[in-house]
Design a protein around this motif. Structure first.
Motif, PDB file in Angstrom:
ATOM      1  N   ARG A 106      27.241   6.164  -3.306  1.00 24.85           N
ATOM      2  CA  ARG A 106      27.642   7.349  -4.078  1.00 24.85           C
ATOM      3  C   ARG A 106      28.192   8.443  -3.176  1.00 24.85           C
ATOM      4  O   ARG A 106      29.160   9.121  -3.532  1.00 24.85           O
ATOM      5  N   PHE A 107      27.590   8.636  -2.016  1.00 27.80           N
ATOM      6  CA  PHE A 107      28.084   9.626  -1.064  1.00 27.80           C
ATOM      7  C   PHE A 107      29.493   9.259  -0.594  1.00 27.80           C
ATOM      8  O   PHE A 107      30.372  10.115  -0.515  1.00 27.80           O
ATOM      9  N   THR A 108      29.707   7.981  -0.321  1.00 31.52           N
ATOM     10  CA  THR A 108      31.026   7.524   0.123  1.00 31.52           C
ATOM     11  C   THR A 108      32.065   7.716  -0.975  1.00 31.52           C
ATOM     12  O   THR A 108      33.191   8.158  -0.707  1.00 31.52           O
ATOM     13  N   MET A 109      31.712   7.404  -2.207  1.00 33.25           N
ATOM     14  CA  MET A 109      32.651   7.591  -3.315  1.00 33.25           C
ATOM     15  C   MET A 109      32.967   9.074  -3.524  1.00 33.25           C
ATOM     16  O   MET A 109      34.119   9.445  -3.759  1.00 33.25           O
ATOM     17  N   ALA A 110      31.957   9.928  -3.419  1.00 36.20           N
ATOM     18  CA  ALA A 110      32.192  11.367  -3.583  1.00 36.20           C
ATOM     19  C   ALA A 110      33.095  11.889  -2.468  1.00 36.20           C
ATOM     20  O   ALA A 110      34.024  12.671  -2.719  1.00 36.20           O
ATOM     21  N   LEU A 111      32.858  11.448  -1.257  1.00 35.69           N
ATOM     22  CA  LEU A 111      33.688  11.866  -0.138  1.00 35.69           C
ATOM     23  C   LEU A 111      35.122  11.369  -0.291  1.00 35.69           C
ATOM     24  O   LEU A 111      36.077  12.096   0.007  1.00 35.69           O
ATOM     25  N   GLY A 157      18.690   3.149  -0.714  1.00 33.17           N
ATOM     26  CA  GLY A 157      19.490   3.705   0.385  1.00 33.17           C
ATOM     27  C   GLY A 157      20.943   3.302   0.274  1.00 33.17           C
ATOM     28  O   GLY A 157      21.841   4.102   0.537  1.00 33.17           O
ATOM     29  N   ASP A 158      21.171   2.051  -0.122  1.00 34.42           N
ATOM     30  CA  ASP A 158      22.548   1.585  -0.315  1.00 34.42           C
ATOM     31  C   ASP A 158      23.222   2.319  -1.469  1.00 34.42           C
ATOM     32  O   ASP A 158      24.402   2.652  -1.391  1.00 34.42           O
ATOM     33  N   ALA A 159      22.475   2.568  -2.532  1.00 30.28           N
ATOM     34  CA  ALA A 159      23.043   3.272  -3.681  1.00 30.28           C
ATOM     35  C   ALA A 159      23.424   4.701  -3.310  1.00 30.28           C
ATOM     36  O   ALA A 159      24.492   5.192  -3.692  1.00 30.28           O
ATOM     37  N   VAL A 160      22.565   5.369  -2.543  1.00 30.93           N
ATOM     38  CA  VAL A 160      22.860   6.740  -2.120  1.00 30.93           C
ATOM     39  C   VAL A 160      24.078   6.756  -1.207  1.00 30.93           C
ATOM     40  O   VAL A 160      24.973   7.598  -1.354  1.00 30.93           O
ATOM     41  N   LEU A 161      24.120   5.825  -0.267  1.00 23.61           N
ATOM     42  CA  LEU A 161      25.255   5.754   0.651  1.00 23.61           C
ATOM     43  C   LEU A 161      26.542   5.446  -0.096  1.00 23.61           C
ATOM     44  O   LEU A 161      27.594   6.026   0.200  1.00 23.61           O
ATOM     45  N   PRO A 173      25.894  -5.966  -7.446  1.00 24.23           N
ATOM     46  CA  PRO A 173      26.892  -6.309  -6.428  1.00 24.23           C
ATOM     47  C   PRO A 173      26.234  -6.306  -5.048  1.00 24.23           C
ATOM     48  O   PRO A 173      25.221  -5.647  -4.822  1.00 24.23           O
ATOM     49  N   VAL A 174      26.824  -7.033  -4.116  1.00 27.33           N
ATOM     50  CA  VAL A 174      26.186  -7.222  -2.812  1.00 27.33           C
ATOM     51  C   VAL A 174      26.030  -5.903  -2.053  1.00 27.33           C
ATOM     52  O   VAL A 174      25.079  -5.739  -1.295  1.00 27.33           O
ATOM     53  N   HIS A 175      26.913  -4.941  -2.267  1.00 28.30           N
ATOM     54  CA  HIS A 175      26.803  -3.687  -1.532  1.00 28.30           C
ATOM     55  C   HIS A 175      25.692  -2.782  -2.060  1.00 28.30           C
ATOM     56  O   HIS A 175      25.433  -1.736  -1.484  1.00 28.30           O
ATOM     57  N   LEU A 176      25.033  -3.171  -3.148  1.00 34.53           N
ATOM     58  CA  LEU A 176      23.908  -2.387  -3.673  1.00 34.53           C
ATOM     59  C   LEU A 176      22.584  -3.129  -3.617  1.00 34.53           C
ATOM     60  O   LEU A 176      21.565  -2.602  -4.044  1.00 34.53           O
ATOM     61  N   LYS A 177      22.574  -4.343  -3.088  1.00 38.23           N
ATOM     62  CA  LYS A 177      21.344  -5.129  -3.068  1.00 38.23           C
ATOM     63  C   LYS A 177      20.345  -4.666  -2.021  1.00 38.23           C
ATOM     64  O   LYS A 177      19.214  -5.108  -2.025  1.00 38.23           O
TER      65      LYS A 177
END
Length: 83
Positions: A56-61, A50-54, A42-46
């Motif tokens: 996952r952090f956003t989903m956890a929050l 760093g995008d993947a970490v951000l 997906p475009v938000h992980l391309k």
């Protein structure tokens, strides 16, 4: 007093206007190639790891916030008995 302020303005103006500008490489075409290639992501992980970490952090929050809201609603719906 006004003379010192005027002198300070002139010095600041000279410093800003006479500074050498750095040449910045245009990275837009390279980024367009990365984001337009069809690799199944997906475009938000391309953007890389760093995008993947951000993400996952956003989903956890977000999940933490939803859990806290549900907890507070349950606490408000069933108040403690005074006794």
């Amino acid at each position: 007093m006004n003379r010192s302020i005027f002198a300070l303005q002139q010095v600041a103006r000279r410093t800003i206007s006479s500074s050498v500008r750095r040449q910045v490489d245009n990275k837009v075409p390279q980024n367009q190639k990365v984001f337009q290639e069809d690799n199944g992501l997906p475009v938000h992980l391309k953007g890389g790891s760093g995008d993947a970490v951000l993400y996952r952090f956003t989903m956890a929050l977000t999940l933490l916030g939803v859990g806290f809201v549900v907890y507070e609603l349950a606490k408000a719906a069933f108040p403690q008995k005074k006794g």
